[in-house]
Motif scaffolding. Structure first.
Motif, PDB file in Angstrom:
ATOM      1  N   ILE A 298       0.850  -1.194   0.000  1.00  0.00           N
ATOM      2  CA  ILE A 298       0.000   0.000   0.000  1.00  0.00           C
ATOM      3  C   ILE A 298       0.884   1.242   0.000  1.00  0.00           C
ATOM      4  O   ILE A 298       1.728   1.416   0.879  1.00  0.00           O
ATOM      5  N   ALA A 299       0.685   2.091  -1.006  1.00  0.00           N
ATOM      6  CA  ALA A 299       1.499   3.297  -1.139  1.00  0.00           C
ATOM      7  C   ALA A 299       0.685   4.574  -0.970  1.00  0.00           C
ATOM      8  O   ALA A 299       1.261   5.660  -0.861  1.00  0.00           O
ATOM      9  N   TYR A 300      -0.653   4.442  -0.963  1.00  0.00           N
ATOM     10  CA  TYR A 300      -1.473   5.649  -0.856  1.00  0.00           C
ATOM     11  C   TYR A 300      -2.887   5.256  -0.454  1.00  0.00           C
ATOM     12  O   TYR A 300      -3.444   4.279  -0.969  1.00  0.00           O
ATOM     13  N   ILE A 301      -3.454   5.999   0.489  1.00  0.00           N
ATOM     14  CA  ILE A 301      -4.854   5.838   0.885  1.00  0.00           C
ATOM     15  C   ILE A 301      -5.521   7.194   0.703  1.00  0.00           C
ATOM     16  O   ILE A 301      -5.112   8.188   1.314  1.00  0.00           O
ATOM     17  N   ASP A 302      -6.512   7.242  -0.146  1.00  0.00           N
ATOM     18  CA  ASP A 302      -7.169   8.508  -0.481  1.00  0.00           C
ATOM     19  C   ASP A 302      -7.755   9.150   0.779  1.00  0.00           C
ATOM     20  O   ASP A 302      -8.515   8.507   1.515  1.00  0.00           O
ATOM     21  N   PRO A 303      -7.406  10.406   1.061  1.00  0.00           N
ATOM     22  CA  PRO A 303      -7.947  11.064   2.258  1.00  0.00           C
ATOM     23  C   PRO A 303      -9.400  11.495   2.114  1.00  0.00           C
ATOM     24  O   PRO A 303     -10.015  11.945   3.081  1.00  0.00           O
ATOM     25  N   ILE A 304      -9.965  11.371   0.896  1.00  0.00           N
ATOM     26  CA  ILE A 304     -11.346  11.796   0.641  1.00  0.00           C
ATOM     27  C   ILE A 304     -12.192  10.566   0.325  1.00  0.00           C
ATOM     28  O   ILE A 304     -11.816   9.726  -0.500  1.00  0.00           O
ATOM     29  N   LEU A 305     -13.371  10.483   0.960  1.00  0.00           N
ATOM     30  CA  LEU A 305     -14.276   9.353   0.774  1.00  0.00           C
ATOM     31  C   LEU A 305     -15.291   9.679  -0.313  1.00  0.00           C
ATOM     32  O   LEU A 305     -15.786  10.800  -0.394  1.00  0.00           O
ATOM     33  N   ASN A 306     -15.586   8.691  -1.153  1.00  0.00           N
ATOM     34  CA  ASN A 306     -16.635   8.840  -2.152  1.00  0.00           C
ATOM     35  C   ASN A 306     -17.986   8.778  -1.453  1.00  0.00           C
ATOM     36  O   ASN A 306     -18.360   7.755  -0.882  1.00  0.00           O
ATOM     37  N   ASP A 307     -18.742   9.874  -1.496  1.00  0.00           N
ATOM     38  CA  ASP A 307     -19.992   9.948  -0.738  1.00  0.00           C
ATOM     39  C   ASP A 307     -21.062   9.026  -1.299  1.00  0.00           C
ATOM     40  O   ASP A 307     -21.986   8.644  -0.583  1.00  0.00           O
ATOM     41  N   GLN A 308     -20.963   8.650  -2.567  1.00  0.00           N
ATOM     42  CA  GLN A 308     -21.975   7.785  -3.165  1.00  0.00           C
ATOM     43  C   GLN A 308     -21.726   6.319  -2.841  1.00  0.00           C
ATOM     44  O   GLN A 308     -22.633   5.596  -2.443  1.00  0.00           O
ATOM     45  N   THR A 309     -20.488   5.868  -3.009  1.00  0.00           N
ATOM     46  CA  THR A 309     -20.176   4.449  -2.786  1.00  0.00           C
ATOM     47  C   THR A 309     -19.701   4.159  -1.370  1.00  0.00           C
ATOM     48  O   THR A 309     -19.573   3.000  -0.997  1.00  0.00           O
ATOM     49  N   ARG A 310     -19.404   5.217  -0.594  1.00  0.00           N
ATOM     50  CA  ARG A 310     -18.872   5.073   0.763  1.00  0.00           C
ATOM     51  C   ARG A 310     -17.574   4.279   0.757  1.00  0.00           C
ATOM     52  O   ARG A 310     -17.319   3.446   1.631  1.00  0.00           O
ATOM     53  N   THR A 311     -16.738   4.508  -0.237  1.00  0.00           N
ATOM     54  CA  THR A 311     -15.454   3.823  -0.331  1.00  0.00           C
ATOM     55  C   THR A 311     -14.344   4.858  -0.541  1.00  0.00           C
ATOM     56  O   THR A 311     -14.593   5.991  -0.967  1.00  0.00           O
ATOM     57  N   ALA A 312     -13.125   4.443  -0.244  1.00  0.00           N
ATOM     58  CA  ALA A 312     -11.939   5.266  -0.501  1.00  0.00           C
ATOM     59  C   ALA A 312     -10.975   4.458  -1.362  1.00  0.00           C
ATOM     60  O   ALA A 312     -10.880   3.229  -1.226  1.00  0.00           O
ATOM     61  N   LYS A 313     -10.271   5.144  -2.243  1.00  0.00           N
ATOM     62  CA  LYS A 313      -9.321   4.479  -3.118  1.00  0.00           C
ATOM     63  C   LYS A 313      -8.036   4.155  -2.358  1.00  0.00           C
ATOM     64  O   LYS A 313      -7.512   4.989  -1.615  1.00  0.00           O
ATOM     65  N   VAL A 314      -7.567   2.939  -2.535  1.00  0.00           N
ATOM     66  CA  VAL A 314      -6.305   2.496  -1.950  1.00  0.00           C
ATOM     67  C   VAL A 314      -5.385   2.083  -3.101  1.00  0.00           C
ATOM     68  O   VAL A 314      -5.753   1.238  -3.926  1.00  0.00           O
ATOM     69  N   ARG A 315      -4.203   2.694  -3.160  1.00  0.00           N
ATOM     70  CA  ARG A 315      -3.274   2.412  -4.253  1.00  0.00           C
ATOM     71  C   ARG A 315      -2.174   1.480  -3.769  1.00  0.00           C
ATOM     72  O   ARG A 315      -1.572   1.694  -2.711  1.00  0.00           O
ATOM     73  N   VAL A 316      -1.912   0.465  -4.569  1.00  0.00           N
ATOM     74  CA  VAL A 316      -0.909  -0.548  -4.232  1.00  0.00           C
ATOM     75  C   VAL A 316       0.168  -0.566  -5.311  1.00  0.00           C
ATOM     76  O   VAL A 316      -0.144  -0.609  -6.511  1.00  0.00           O
ATOM     77  N   ASN A 317       1.429  -0.506  -4.899  1.00  0.00           N
ATOM     78  CA  ASN A 317       2.554  -0.624  -5.828  1.00  0.00           C
ATOM     79  C   ASN A 317       2.925  -2.091  -5.985  1.00  0.00           C
ATOM     80  O   ASN A 317       3.128  -2.803  -4.990  1.00  0.00           O
ATOM     81  N   VAL A 318       3.048  -2.538  -7.237  1.00  0.00           N
ATOM     82  CA  VAL A 318       3.332  -3.946  -7.505  1.00  0.00           C
ATOM     83  C   VAL A 318       4.439  -4.057  -8.540  1.00  0.00           C
ATOM     84  O   VAL A 318       4.373  -3.421  -9.610  1.00  0.00           O
ATOM     85  N   ALA A 319       5.460  -4.843  -8.245  1.00  0.00           N
ATOM     86  CA  ALA A 319       6.517  -5.128  -9.223  1.00  0.00           C
ATOM     87  C   ALA A 319       5.961  -6.068 -10.292  1.00  0.00           C
ATOM     88  O   ALA A 319       5.247  -7.021  -9.987  1.00  0.00           O
ATOM     89  N   ASN A 320       6.303  -5.796 -11.549  1.00  0.00           N
ATOM     90  CA  ASN A 320       5.758  -6.572 -12.667  1.00  0.00           C
ATOM     91  C   ASN A 320       6.879  -6.951 -13.630  1.00  0.00           C
ATOM     92  O   ASN A 320       6.796  -6.713 -14.835  1.00  0.00           O
ATOM     93  N   ASP A 321       7.922  -7.538 -13.067  1.00  0.00           N
ATOM     94  CA  ASP A 321       9.099  -7.867 -13.870  1.00  0.00           C
ATOM     95  C   ASP A 321       8.775  -8.863 -14.981  1.00  0.00           C
ATOM     96  O   ASP A 321       9.368  -8.812 -16.064  1.00  0.00           O
ATOM     97  N   ARG A 322       7.850  -9.776 -14.729  1.00  0.00           N
ATOM     98  CA  ARG A 322       7.515 -10.788 -15.734  1.00  0.00           C
ATOM     99  C   ARG A 322       6.494 -10.277 -16.751  1.00  0.00           C
ATOM    100  O   ARG A 322       6.205 -10.974 -17.730  1.00  0.00           O
ATOM    101  N   GLY A 323       5.933  -9.109 -16.528  1.00  0.00           N
ATOM    102  CA  GLY A 323       4.979  -8.532 -17.470  1.00  0.00           C
ATOM    103  C   GLY A 323       3.638  -9.238 -17.518  1.00  0.00           C
ATOM    104  O   GLY A 323       2.878  -9.078 -18.480  1.00  0.00           O
ATOM    105  N   MET A 324       3.308 -10.001 -16.473  1.00  0.00           N
ATOM    106  CA  MET A 324       2.047 -10.741 -16.466  1.00  0.00           C
ATOM    107  C   MET A 324       0.851  -9.834 -16.182  1.00  0.00           C
ATOM    108  O   MET A 324      -0.259 -10.080 -16.669  1.00  0.00           O
ATOM    109  N   LEU A 325       1.068  -8.804 -15.379  1.00  0.00           N
ATOM    110  CA  LEU A 325      -0.028  -7.929 -14.984  1.00  0.00           C
ATOM    111  C   LEU A 325      -0.208  -6.834 -16.025  1.00  0.00           C
ATOM    112  O   LEU A 325       0.736  -6.125 -16.367  1.00  0.00           O
TER     113      LEU A 325
END
Length: 652
Positions: A298-325
């Motif tokens: 986890i590299a970032y958690i959005d400080p603002i909540l979406n009032d419609q969905t009641r969710t917040a965006k969480v960003r994850v950093n992922v290594a993709n050396d094999r290019g599968m993702l």
């Protein structure tokens, strides 16, 4: 003659015996007479009657058990005595009620946070190739998107009149340096060198490489075309120009994405944010690679909540050396959070470490600077992590012990000093749920014993004995005005009608044993919940809706992903609890009358309620097995405003 007399004597004797038999039968008490007499005798004492097989059945009069048709037996007097919120029963009755208990204890617990999202580009690894000088694109070596390029690959051949002029300046500046190198005037030499350096810098800033500039100086020949090279490797994701186009300085030509590292953008529910921290490990899987698990941070958690969905965006950093993702792939992610006291997240591996606030992969044992961005490192404790050395384990109870109704939470506590099993209801303050446990803020002490199974049966028994139920609270107690006195915004009524319409569709699908339709209805219900605008509620009802909306998130999410009828019915029960409370507080929405139905046999005879928009009973907890099992408990009328609103169906 003698034989005839004997026959007559035998017949007369038999008739007399039969007559005596019938007479004696009328005089002797039968089993039913005994029961009736016993019923009359104990009725004077207001005895409560129960079933030996189903102790939750407690009636004020003698009769048959409505479940198994066995004769009811008197409930022991002291089982109905005690405080208004206590329940006592014999050891046998307690076993028959299948009551289980567990201690209130301090322990470290782990919760699993599930999220969904999709893969996206790492914005820090996007490169835009632009025209550094005005000109004409005579050749595009990369002529479609999706082509992988390496650093240094040629991309564009550009014709530019300005380039010709600059090359001429370069040749002249170099010649001036050669002409003045034997001069005795040092000022002239320095001026010539400064001019040459300035021309070189101009060409370099226009995109020419050092080798190209050196070749022009040595050969003394100019070219009316220049080649642009890839400054980094990656995939061409946008091509903004075509061959033959004229471009101005700064016009974008390509965009290249380096996919050796990607981002995952997840949606985290409001109720789960307490367990998420910067730097936590995330495990996820994709549809494309079943059985293979990937990890990220986890590299970032959005400080603002979406009032419609009641969710917040969480960003994850992922290594993709094999290019599968690949960007756009859907993922299902999971975070395991160890919970310490006061709801803090515990991470022994990060104890007393230093971490970069921009790059969570940079973790060191001491203070310093990030190897990537050179920002000062911060302590992991400043990001909300604790260790067991810092805080004692939290006070927890099993999740099944708590009866949660809106803002209230109730448990039944065993009185260990009583002669017989005795349980007393108590209202407590709960913290967030962590897996199979609830954190307790107040109301319980370590070592107390709480009921973890059978608490609904105890609460039902209290209601039958005319004692106050811990599960219900009147409008007067909650200081909530009755539905008829409440003004409701017409637009809000339309939105609420959509919720009930989707709910009734789910109820009908479960009654018909159709899991797929139940899932679809749950999806419609979730969408309807998301569009309700909380600001349209009057002040007295805003908190009620916020609590209901938050409580609906988890069962709706699970219902949308489940194909199992048993699980769908369990989630439907949780959904029904919230909508019943809304109906009682707001009046019927989406129908002139809403009926609260009750099935006493649902969930191993614990009983469960649900709503219907008609009185034709269709049991969603048993379906075709016992479609008509249940009774109408209450009718809720629509408010005057709601009765004037046309009921909408999904899609209107």
């Amino acid at each position: 003659m003698e034989q005839s007399k004997n026959k007559i004597t035998i017949i007369i004797t038999a008739v007399i015996c039969l007559a005596l038999g019938f007479g004696l039968r009328g005089l002797l008490p039968t089993r039913s007479d005994h029961a009736a007499h016993e019923a009359e005798g104990v009725a004077e004492k207001d005895t409560i009657w129960t079933c030996s097989m189903h102790p939750q059945i407690q009636l004020p009069e003698f009769g048959l058990c409505p479940i198994c048709n066995m004769d009811l037996i008197p409930l022991e007097e002291d089982s109905a005595s005690g405080s208004p919120r206590s329940f006592a029963a014999s050891e046998e009755a307690t076993k028959l009620m299948d009551i289980e208990v567990a201690p209130v204890e301090r322990r470290s617990v782990t919760t699993s946070i599930r999220m969904v999202g999709k893969i996206d580009y790492d914005e820090t690894r996007l490169t835009t190739i632009t025209a550094w000088i005005p000109g004409r694109l005579d050749r595009l070596f990369v002529d479609y998107t999706g082509i992988p390029v390496r650093q240094g690959d040629h991309l564009v051949s550009l014709y530019s009149p300005q380039l010709l002029t600059a090359q001429q300046e370069l040749i002249q500046a170099r010649q001036a340096v050669l002409d003045t190198q034997d001069s005795d005037l040092e000022v002239i030499q320095e001026s010539s060198l400064a001019t040459l350096k300035a021309v070189r810098d101009k060409l370099r800033l226009w995109g020419l490489t050092a080798e190209q500039i050196a070749e022009i100086e040595i050969s003394g020949q100019v070219s009316d075309h220049m080649t642009l090279y890839a400054p980094t490797g990656g995939i061409v994701i946008h091509k903004n120009a075509k061959e033959g186009m004229y471009v101005k300085e700064g016009d974008p030509i390509y965009q290249i994405a380096d996919l050796s590292q990607v981002w995952i953008k997840l949606d985290a529910y409001e109720s789960d944010l307490a367990w998420l921290r910067y730097g936590q490990e995330v495990r996820f899987d994709t549809i494309a690679y079943p059985g293979e698990t990937f990890t990220g941070t986890i590299a970032y958690i959005d400080p603002i909540l979406n009032d419609q969905t009641r969710t917040a965006k969480v960003r994850v950093n992922v290594a993709n050396d094999r290019g599968m993702l690949k960007p756009g792939m859907l993922v299902k992610a999971q975070v395991q959070a160890s919970v310490a006291g006061a709801g803090k997240v515990m991470a022994p591996g990060l104890a007393h470490k230093w971490i970069c606030p921009m790059h969570p992969d940079i973790i060191k044992d001491r203070a310093g600077h990030c190897d990537i961005c050179e920002m000062p490192l911060v302590t992991t404790e400043s990001l909300g992590y604790v260790t067991l050395d810092d805080l004692e384990p939290p006070l927890v109870i099993p999740a099944s012990a708590a009866l949660v109704t809106g803002k209230r939470a109730v448990v039944y506590v065993q009185n260990t000093e009583a002669d017989k099993p005795t349980f007393e209801g108590r209202e407590i303050v709960l913290g967030p749920r962590a897996g199979d446990f609830y954190l307790v803020h107040s109301g319980l002490d370590e070592g107390e014993i709480v009921v973890t199974q059978g608490n609904f049966k105890i609460d039902s028994a209290l209601q039958i004995q005319a004692k106050p139920s811990m599960m219900s609270i009147t409008n007067q107690q909650a200081n909530v005005p009755p539905p008829g006195d409440m003004p409701i915004d017409p637009e809000l009524l339309q939105q609420l009608a959509q919720i009930y319409q989707a709910y009734f569709s789910m109820q009908q699908a479960l009654a018909s044993d159709q899991p797929h339709k139940s899932m679809m209805a749950a999806s419609q219900l979730q969408k309807a919940v998301q569009v309700v605008e909380v600001d349209r509620f009057v002040e007295d009802r805003k908190d009620l809706w916020k609590t209901a909306r938050q409580s609906l998130q988890s069962p709706l999410t699970q219902a949308m992903a489940s194909h199992d009828l048993k699980d769908l019915r369990e989630q439907f029960y949780l959904i029904s609890q919230q909508l019943i409370q809304l109906s009682q507080a707001l009046g019927a929405q989406g129908a002139d009358t809403v009926y609260i139905m009750h099935c006493p046999m649902a969930f191993d005879n614990q009983g469960a309620d649900w709503l219907q928009d008609n009185d034709d009973l269709k049991n969603p907890y048993f379906g075709a097995m016992m479609l008509q099992c249940g009774t109408i408990e209450e009718e809720i009328k629509a408010t005057s405003a709601a009765s004037e609103i046309k009921t909408l169906t999904p899609g209107d």
